[in-house]
Design a protein around this motif. Structure first.
Motif, PDB file in Angstrom:
ATOM      1  N   PHE A   9      -1.543  -7.837   1.297  1.00 52.57           N
ATOM      2  CA  PHE A   9      -0.279  -7.237   0.883  1.00 52.57           C
ATOM      3  C   PHE A   9      -0.321  -5.719   0.981  1.00 52.57           C
ATOM      4  N   THR A  67      -4.518  -9.533  -2.049  1.00 51.23           N
ATOM      5  CA  THR A  67      -4.166  -8.167  -2.436  1.00 51.23           C
ATOM      6  C   THR A  67      -4.354  -7.207  -1.271  1.00 51.23           C
ATOM      7  N   VAL A 122       8.071  -7.614  -1.749  1.00 51.50           N
ATOM      8  CA  VAL A 122       6.906  -8.497  -1.725  1.00 51.50           C
ATOM      9  C   VAL A 122       6.652  -9.075  -3.112  1.00 51.50           C
TER      10      VAL A 122
END
Length: 193
Positions: free
Chosen positions: A167, A164, A129
């Motif tokens: 993810f 954030t 990622v």
């Protein structure tokens, strides 16, 4: 590489994996742009195209850059696990029963070493990622990486926090999926136990 330890291809693979493992994804991406985009003109050096085929075609180099920097860890750990499995007693027993070496490697050694490969692949998701976010900016692809970079530069904390969290949830879901795949690779691992 584990089955044919002294083959020239195994040595080249080890040297290549050790070399690429030390390079960051943006550097490998830049090298790929110079080699395959600018010098050879095979792939586009930036952008995302206008239709589905062009989208896929423009993602080849970024995908290759992220894969080349992530795969060496998986290759090295899987090779080490296969080496251990190849020298284990159950592998020798299978060979002594008369099974072919190829069948023994696939049915016994690779199946037991697969757990290590699944573990390392699950752990590498965070690296994938992060690498994808950086490589998006190198290849000028308008995606989540560009959005995150723009949000950081504009001090848009809401967007940064939301991305954030997204993810983080993605990584946790992949870890959960890794546990499910354990039970598929090795039937001795039970999900409910």
């Amino acid at each position: 590489m584990a089955a044919k330890r002294s083959a020239a291809s195994a040595i080249v693979s080890r040297v290549f994996a050790a070399t690429v493992q030390g390079m960051p994804a943006f550097f490998v991406g830049t090298l790929l742009i110079l080699l395959l985009g600018v010098n050879l003109g095979i792939f586009p050096v930036g952008g995302y195209g206008s239709n589905f085929g062009e989208h896929l075609y423009s993602l080849v180099l970024p995908g290759l850059a992220v894969a080349l920097t992530t795969c060496p860890v998986l290759i090295r750990s899987l090779t080490a696990a296969l080496n251990d499995s190849m020298s284990a007693e159950y592998t020798n027993f299978a060979l002594s029963k008369g099974l072919s070496r190829k069948r023994t490697v696939i049915d016994y050694a690779f199946r037991n070493a697969g757990i290590t490969g699944v573990s390392i692949l699950g752990i590498q998701v965070g690296h994938l990622v992060g690498g994808a976010l950086v490589v998006e900016n190198v290849f000028a692809i308008p995606g989540v990486g560009s959005l995150l970079m723009e949000a950081v530069l504009a001090r848009d904390y809401d967007v940064v926090q939301a991305l954030t969290v997204i993810f983080g949830v993605l990584v946790v879901l992949v870890y959960l999926l890794t546990d499910v795949v354990y039970s598929i690779v090795d039937p001795r691992v039970r999900l409910g136990a």
